[in-house]
Design a protein around this motif. Structure first.
Motif, PDB file in Angstrom:
ATOM      1  N   TYR A 267       0.823  -1.214   0.000  1.00  0.00           N
ATOM      2  CA  TYR A 267       0.000   0.000   0.000  1.00  0.00           C
ATOM      3  C   TYR A 267       0.854   1.259   0.000  1.00  0.00           C
ATOM      4  CZ  TYR A 267      -4.164  -2.806   0.663  1.00  0.00           C
ATOM      5  OH  TYR A 267      -5.186  -3.707   0.488  1.00  0.00           O
ATOM      6  N   ILE A 268       1.950   1.219   0.756  1.00  0.00           N
ATOM      7  CA  ILE A 268       2.857   2.374   0.779  1.00  0.00           C
ATOM      8  C   ILE A 268       3.446   2.602  -0.606  1.00  0.00           C
ATOM      9  CG2 ILE A 268       5.048   3.227   1.693  1.00  0.00           C
ATOM     10  CD1 ILE A 268       4.239   1.812   4.372  1.00  0.00           C
TER      11      ILE A 268
ATOM     12  N   ALA B 187      -8.063   6.646  -1.963  1.00  0.00           N
ATOM     13  CA  ALA B 187      -8.723   7.387  -0.876  1.00  0.00           C
ATOM     14  C   ALA B 187     -10.010   6.684  -0.453  1.00  0.00           C
ATOM     15  CB  ALA B 187      -9.010   8.827  -1.303  1.00  0.00           C
ATOM     16  N   LEU B 188     -10.790   6.197  -1.428  1.00  0.00           N
ATOM     17  CA  LEU B 188     -12.013   5.458  -1.079  1.00  0.00           C
ATOM     18  C   LEU B 188     -11.676   4.170  -0.340  1.00  0.00           C
ATOM     19  CD1 LEU B 188     -14.510   5.743  -4.074  1.00  0.00           C
ATOM     20  CD2 LEU B 188     -14.465   7.027  -1.934  1.00  0.00           C
TER      21      LEU B 188
ATOM     22  N   THR C   9     -11.055   1.170   4.942  1.00  0.00           N
ATOM     23  CA  THR C   9     -10.063   0.325   5.601  1.00  0.00           C
ATOM     24  C   THR C   9      -9.173   1.239   6.438  1.00  0.00           C
ATOM     25  OG1 THR C   9     -10.085  -1.008   3.583  1.00  0.00           O
ATOM     26  CG2 THR C   9      -8.368  -1.519   5.206  1.00  0.00           C
ATOM     27  N   PRO C  10      -9.627   1.621   7.633  1.00  0.00           N
ATOM     28  CA  PRO C  10      -8.962   2.670   8.396  1.00  0.00           C
ATOM     29  C   PRO C  10      -7.530   2.385   8.825  1.00  0.00           C
ATOM     30  CG  PRO C  10     -10.827   1.752   9.624  1.00  0.00           C
ATOM     31  CD  PRO C  10     -10.811   1.102   8.283  1.00  0.00           C
ATOM     32  N   ASP C  11      -7.092   1.143   8.819  1.00  0.00           N
ATOM     33  CA  ASP C  11      -5.730   0.866   9.279  1.00  0.00           C
ATOM     34  C   ASP C  11      -4.703   0.840   8.147  1.00  0.00           C
ATOM     35  OD1 ASP C  11      -6.778  -1.479   8.261  1.00  0.00           O
ATOM     36  OD2 ASP C  11      -5.786  -2.776   9.728  1.00  0.00           O
ATOM     37  N   LEU C  12      -5.091   1.293   6.953  1.00  0.00           N
ATOM     38  CA  LEU C  12      -4.105   1.347   5.864  1.00  0.00           C
ATOM     39  C   LEU C  12      -3.056   2.409   6.189  1.00  0.00           C
ATOM     40  CD1 LEU C  12      -6.095   1.090   2.511  1.00  0.00           C
ATOM     41  CD2 LEU C  12      -4.795  -0.669   3.679  1.00  0.00           C
ATOM     42  N   PRO C  13      -1.789   2.125   5.890  1.00  0.00           N
ATOM     43  CA  PRO C  13      -0.701   3.046   6.224  1.00  0.00           C
ATOM     44  C   PRO C  13      -0.521   4.138   5.163  1.00  0.00           C
ATOM     45  CG  PRO C  13       0.199   1.095   5.222  1.00  0.00           C
ATOM     46  CD  PRO C  13      -1.295   0.874   5.318  1.00  0.00           C
ATOM     47  N   ILE C  14      -1.612   4.820   4.825  1.00  0.00           N
ATOM     48  CA  ILE C  14      -1.526   5.859   3.800  1.00  0.00           C
ATOM     49  C   ILE C  14      -2.177   7.137   4.310  1.00  0.00           C
ATOM     50  CG2 ILE C  14      -1.474   4.254   1.852  1.00  0.00           C
ATOM     51  CD1 ILE C  14      -4.430   4.810   1.459  1.00  0.00           C
ATOM     52  N   ASP C  15      -1.850   8.243   3.666  1.00  0.00           N
ATOM     53  CA  ASP C  15      -2.389   9.543   4.040  1.00  0.00           C
ATOM     54  C   ASP C  15      -3.534   9.889   3.095  1.00  0.00           C
ATOM     55  OD1 ASP C  15      -2.951  12.134   4.745  1.00  0.00           O
ATOM     56  OD2 ASP C  15      -0.947  12.913   4.320  1.00  0.00           O
ATOM     57  N   ALA C  16      -4.747   9.523   3.482  1.00  0.00           N
ATOM     58  CA  ALA C  16      -5.907   9.755   2.625  1.00  0.00           C
ATOM     59  C   ALA C  16      -6.126  11.237   2.368  1.00  0.00           C
ATOM     60  CB  ALA C  16      -7.154   9.128   3.239  1.00  0.00           C
ATOM     61  N   ARG C  17      -5.814  12.087   3.334  1.00  0.00           N
ATOM     62  CA  ARG C  17      -6.012  13.535   3.132  1.00  0.00           C
ATOM     63  C   ARG C  17      -5.194  14.036   1.945  1.00  0.00           C
ATOM     64  NH1 ARG C  17      -4.364  14.850   9.063  1.00  0.00           N
ATOM     65  NH2 ARG C  17      -2.646  13.851   8.029  1.00  0.00           N
ATOM     66  N   GLN C  18      -3.960  13.584   1.843  1.00  0.00           N
ATOM     67  CA  GLN C  18      -3.094  13.985   0.733  1.00  0.00           C
ATOM     68  C   GLN C  18      -3.701  13.529  -0.592  1.00  0.00           C
ATOM     69  OE1 GLN C  18       1.155  13.007   1.004  1.00  0.00           O
ATOM     70  NE2 GLN C  18       1.042  12.201  -1.053  1.00  0.00           N
ATOM     71  N   LEU C  19      -4.239  12.327  -0.618  1.00  0.00           N
ATOM     72  CA  LEU C  19      -4.838  11.793  -1.837  1.00  0.00           C
ATOM     73  C   LEU C  19      -6.094  12.577  -2.210  1.00  0.00           C
ATOM     74  CD1 LEU C  19      -4.453   8.013  -1.008  1.00  0.00           C
ATOM     75  CD2 LEU C  19      -3.038   9.350  -2.591  1.00  0.00           C
ATOM     76  N   ILE C  20      -6.916  12.890  -1.217  1.00  0.00           N
ATOM     77  CA  ILE C  20      -8.140  13.655  -1.462  1.00  0.00           C
ATOM     78  C   ILE C  20      -7.799  15.037  -1.997  1.00  0.00           C
ATOM     79  CG2 ILE C  20     -10.109  14.749  -0.310  1.00  0.00           C
ATOM     80  CD1 ILE C  20     -10.065  12.200   1.575  1.00  0.00           C
ATOM     81  N   GLU C  21      -6.814  15.684  -1.398  1.00  0.00           N
ATOM     82  CA  GLU C  21      -6.398  17.008  -1.885  1.00  0.00           C
ATOM     83  C   GLU C  21      -5.895  16.936  -3.318  1.00  0.00           C
ATOM     84  OE1 GLU C  21      -3.714  18.817   0.922  1.00  0.00           O
ATOM     85  OE2 GLU C  21      -5.228  18.770   2.511  1.00  0.00           O
TER      86      GLU C  21
END
Length: 120
Positions: free
Chosen positions: A8-9, A28-29, A34-46
């Motif tokens: 995922y990273i 982002a979806l 899947t809340p424990d994914l090691p990614i920054d969803a905010r960055q993806l949404i932006e």
């Protein structure tokens, strides 16, 4: 089984490096569900809001649990795309807070996750 944390990273890093707004939308979806994914969803949404097209922005508006309504609205209005503005206004009229499709389903509305069309 399944993908590892490192997978995922690596996917997130590739999306960011390529500035791939469609990939950012999908990841982002996935992160939202899947809340424990090691990614920054905010960055993806932006990335989707700032670099994506109006179809991607409208899909975010409809599919995120708590979308950044003001950011999305600002970008769509700035595009002067009458069709997208009309769709956004119609959606926000029935859902002014922009609660995502899961909220709409629980409130009896028949909405579902809106896929991006192929090739976006």
């Amino acid at each position: 089984g399944g993908a590892t944390e490192a997978t995922y990273i690596a996917i997130e890093q590739r999306i960011v490096a390529d500035q791939d707004s469609a990939g950012a939308y999908h990841l982002a979806l996935l992160a939202q569900n899947t809340p424990d994914l090691p990614i920054d969803a905010r960055q993806l949404i932006e990335m989707v809001v700032n670099k994506g097209d109006n179809q991607q922005r409208l899909a975010l508006l409809k599919n995120l649990l708590l979308p950044p309504v003001d950011m999305i609205k600002e970008q769509i209005l700035a595009s002067n795309d009458g069709d997208a503005i009309g769709l956004m206004n119609a959606y926000l009229q029935i859902n002014p807070e922009g609660y995502g499709s899961q909220h709409m389903l629980s409130s009896g509305q028949s909405d579902q996750i809106v896929p991006l069309s192929p090739g976006n």
